[in-house]
Each structure stands twice: as structure tokens, then as C-alpha cells.
Design a protein around this motif. Structure first.
Motif, short mmCIF file in Angstrom:
data_model
loop_
_atom_site.label_atom_id
_atom_site.label_comp_id
_atom_site.label_asym_id
_atom_site.label_seq_id
_atom_site.Cartn_x
_atom_site.Cartn_y
_atom_site.Cartn_z
N GLN A 162 34.16 -18.78 -23.67
CA GLN A 162 33.53 -19.73 -24.02
C GLN A 162 34.27 -20.13 -25.33
N ALA A 163 34.58 -19.03 -26.13
CA ALA A 163 36.01 -19.42 -27.02
C ALA A 163 37.20 -19.59 -26.87
N GLY A 164 36.93 -19.80 -25.52
CA GLY A 164 39.32 -19.83 -24.97
C GLY A 164 40.30 -19.15 -25.27
N ALA A 198 31.71 -29.26 -23.57
CA ALA A 198 31.87 -30.01 -21.77
C ALA A 198 33.28 -28.59 -21.57
N LEU A 199 34.28 -27.86 -22.98
CA LEU A 199 35.14 -27.84 -22.70
C LEU A 199 34.80 -26.22 -22.29
N GLN A 200 34.24 -25.68 -23.35
CA GLN A 200 33.09 -24.29 -23.34
C GLN A 200 32.45 -24.33 -21.49
N ARG A 201 32.03 -25.04 -21.52
CA ARG A 201 31.24 -25.29 -19.42
C ARG A 201 32.59 -24.86 -18.35
N GLN A 202 34.08 -25.95 -19.18
CA GLN A 202 35.18 -25.37 -18.17
C GLN A 202 35.82 -24.50 -18.54
N TYR A 203 35.95 -24.38 -19.66
CA TYR A 203 36.05 -22.48 -19.77
C TYR A 203 35.54 -21.14 -18.82
N GLU A 204 34.08 -21.28 -18.31
CA GLU A 204 33.27 -20.74 -17.79
C GLU A 204 33.52 -20.90 -16.36
#
Length: 308
Positions: free
Chosen positions: A104-106, A153-159
């Protein structure tokens, strides 16, 4: 001018998502890591077989595993032990496991590709919004991406990128395990272990899985991240409807994976239909009741959603 079964190609490829570089470099990265896995498997099988032979321990696999004294192959006498060995290699060279919080933290290696693609989509979306005279302020995409809706949204994409890769790796391990467990690598007459055949079969299985599963990560994730950024930006700006901007093929009429072009060489039949059927209510796209590029089109899609 080049031609194909559908006729002459006209005009250069257009990539509305502008993720060409990210898709290409991610695919190259995945390919290199997959080669590293194959190389590690080959070296460990060869080293184990060499030392086992020198020690007079016999040759090759027993039951559902391998016999050896080095390279991590010692006492692989069960499916479980075999899978543990493969897991160590795939984790080290390809997946690089991370905790949920790290993902989540990329902090996973895939995250840089996801972040860049998301920011690219956000930059294009904000440009389209300004052109259509939506009030989005003066900040650029690199600043806007830190807003909470985009962070989430970016966290969801990372996951999504991480777990899609994890799933592809797990599937590949299963197929390789079956290949080894099936046995048949002891020569009937001589009783010698045919390590070359085993290595070749493992390589063939890994390459097959790379083409069908692992490579999908590179084809899907950047495009999906770019559209996720756009949808989040449109929702914040109060957009009610969106349309589909489809990709045109390149001059040679070639597309990654299974891209089927229309007779006019502008867009593929499927995506042309999605474009013609629009516009779509943004709320329906967000809820899954209206189509979204690549999730509801096809592998290799580069379509991008635009505000109306």
C-alpha cells in the motif's frame, strides 16, 4: 506501406493512455526476472546432480522430488519440499514478497510502474478537464496525486499489480511442480538422470506461463492505473458522462497479444463498438455497470476515458 489480411495500415499507432514506455519497460523487467529464475533453477539442478554423482548418491529424482546434496535441492522427496524450493527461487528472483502495508505504501518493485502510469493518466485527465472548462485549480498532476482520493486510488492500484503478479507466480509454480513431479527423467536402460530434459521441460513451462499469465501484468496494470487516475479526477471535478478514446494500430498493423483491428485500420472492432455505444454515465463506470478500458474490453487495450 505495409499490409495484412485486413488491408493496408494507415497512420501511426496512437496510445491515448500514453503508457507505452511503462508497459514496455515493465514487460522487459518481468522478462529479465523470469530469465533469472530459469537460470537459478538450472544451476541448482546441475550443481546438485554433480555433487550427488560424486558422492555416489545415485542419480536424479525420486518419487515426487529430486535428490542432491547442494544448491538447495537436498532431500526434496515430497511435493511440499519441491514447492518450498521453487517458492524460494521465485520469491527471490521474481516476486520479492512484501507485506500488505509495504504494498500500500508503494514499496514493492512494481510500484514505480504503477505510480508513473497513474500520474500520466492524471496529467492527461486534468488537461482534458481544463480543455472542457472544468474548474480543477492550478496545481499539476504531481501535486494533485497527493490528495486523499488519489492516494487511496493509487493504493488500490499498487495492491492490484502486486496481487496479480503474486497470482501469476503461484500459477507458474504449480505448473512447474507438476512438470517435475510427473517424473520420467530416469533413463530406462542406463538409470541415469536426464537433467537436460528436466531443465528444458521446466524452461518450457515457465515460458508458457510467462506468455499467458505473467506478461498480462505488463499489459494490464499501466493502462488500468491511467484510467483509474482519470476516473478519480473526473469524479472529483463533477463529470457526469465519459466517452472512450480508442487506440489506432501501428504502421505494420501489429499489436501486442491478441489485438484484432477493424477493416479501416483505425480501431479494433470491440473497442470501436464500446466507443460508439457511449457516452457512459461516470457513476455507472465506477460501479461496474458500464464498460471500462481493459477490464471490459480485451488484453492489449489502450483505450482511455475522456470527460464530456
Amino acid at each position: 506501406m505495409s499490409t495484412s489480411a485486413n488491408g493496408p495500415a494507415q497512420g501511426p499507432r496512437q496510445d491515448p493512455t500514453q503508457t507505452t514506455t511503462q508497459r514496455r519497460t515493465l514487460r522487459q523487467d518481468l522478462s529479465g526476472r523470469t530469465r533469472d529464475v530459469r537460470g537459478a533453477i538450472r544451476r541448482q539442478i546441475e550443481n546438485a546432480q554433480s555433487q550427488a554423482t560424486q558422492a555416489g548418491a545415485g542419480a536424479g529424482p525420486v518419487a515426487a522430488g529430486l535428490v542432491g546434496a547442494a544448491g538447495g535441492l537436498a532431500a526434496l522427496r515430497s511435493i511440499g519440499a519441491l514447492r518450498d524450493w521453487l517458492t524460494r527461487l521465485f520469491d527471490e528472483y521474481l516476486l520479492e514478497p512484501a507485506t500488505g502495508r509495504q504494498v500500500q505504501a508503494g514499496q514493492h518493485w512494481t510500484s514505480s510502474y504503477t505510480h508513473h502510469s497513474y500520474e500520466t493518466g492524471l496529467r492527461q485527465a486534468r488537461s482534458a478537464l481544463r480543455t472542457r472548462e472544468y474548474d480543477i485549480g492550478d496545481r499539476g498532476a504531481s501535486a494533485a496525486i497527493t490528495d486523499q482520493p488519489h492516494e487511496q486510488a493509487l493504493q488500490r492500484q499498487y495492491e492490484q499489480a502486486y496481487y496479480d503478479l503474486e497470482d501469476a507466480v503461484e500459477n507458474t509454480k504449480q505448473q512447474v511442480t507438476r512438470t517435475i513431479a510427473d517424473g520420467g527423467y530416469i533413463e530406462a536402460e542406463s538409470g541415469e538422470f536426464n537433467k537436460r530434459e528436466l531443465i528444458a521441460d521446466i524452461n518450457t513451462e515457465i515460458e508458457a506461463q510467462f506468455g499467458t499469465r505473467i506478461r498480462m501484468v505488463a499489459a494490464i496494470e499501466p493502462v488500468d492505473a491511467a484510467n483509474e487516475a482519470a476516473l478519480t479526477a473526473y469524479q472529483r471535478a463533477g463529470v457526469e458522462q465519459v466517452g472512450v478514446e480508442p487506440e489506432a494500430p501501428d504502421e505494420a498493423g501489429e499489436q501486442d497479444l491478441d489485438w484484432v483491428t477493424a477493416g479501416d485500420w483505425r480501431v479494433c472492432l470491440e473497442c470501436r463498438g464500446l466507443s460508439v455505444d457511449g457516452p457512459y454515465l461516470l457513476e455507472n463506470v465506477l460501479s461496474g455497470d458500464a464498460p471500462r478500458p481493459i477490464r471490459d474490453s480485451h488484453l492489449g487495450c489502450r483505450c482511455f476515458l475522456l470527460p464530456l
